[in-house]
Motif scaffolding. Structure first.
Motif: not given
Length: 131
Positions: A95-119
């Motif tokens: 899921x996605x957490x929305x918060x004012x604190x502890x977010x480096x660069x305003x957004x952190x993208x989730x890495x989802x790799x399976x066989x080298x592709x984001x699914x």
């Protein structure tokens, strides 16, 4: 609205369960990626709540409202994620957490790799079935 009740109750977290996971950029497209953590300011700056299709826009707006209207001395968070991932949402495994604190660069993208592709999750034309 649920976010107003959560603010009135002085809740530490507001969880919104969906049937499609967290907040995605380019949802359903080959270059889709999910936000793991994001600030309300980032979402407002990109007009995310206005640009998302279907019912995701109001969910994003409710999450932003909860975080912004809650007591600023508390480190509150809103979480948007899939019902099947409910146990993993508060730990930010899913899921996605929305918060004012502890977010480096305003957004952190989730890495989802399976066989080298984001699914990203598969889109379906069928409505979700409950019960």
């Amino acid at each position: 609205c649920g976010s107003m009740l959560a603010v009135d109750l002085q809740a530490d977290a507001f969880i919104i369960l969906t049937d499609g996971g967290g907040i995605w950029k380019n949802f359903g497209k080959p270059d889709a990626k999910e936000m793991a953590k994001v600030t309300p300011e980032y979402l407002l700056g990109t007009k995310a709540g206005k640009n998302f299709p279907g019912s995701m826009g109001p969910k994003i707006e409710a999450a932003i409202s909860f975080v912004q209207k809650s007591d600023s001395s508390k480190k509150v968070k809103a979480v948007i994620g899939d019902l099947k991932d409910a146990a993993k949402l508060l730990s930010n495994e899913e899921g996605t957490v929305i918060q004012e604190h502890d977010v480096e660069g305003s957004v952190v993208w989730r890495e989802r790799e399976d066989d080298g592709e984001i699914k990203p999750p598969k889109l379906t034309q069928d409505p979700p079935k409950y019960g």
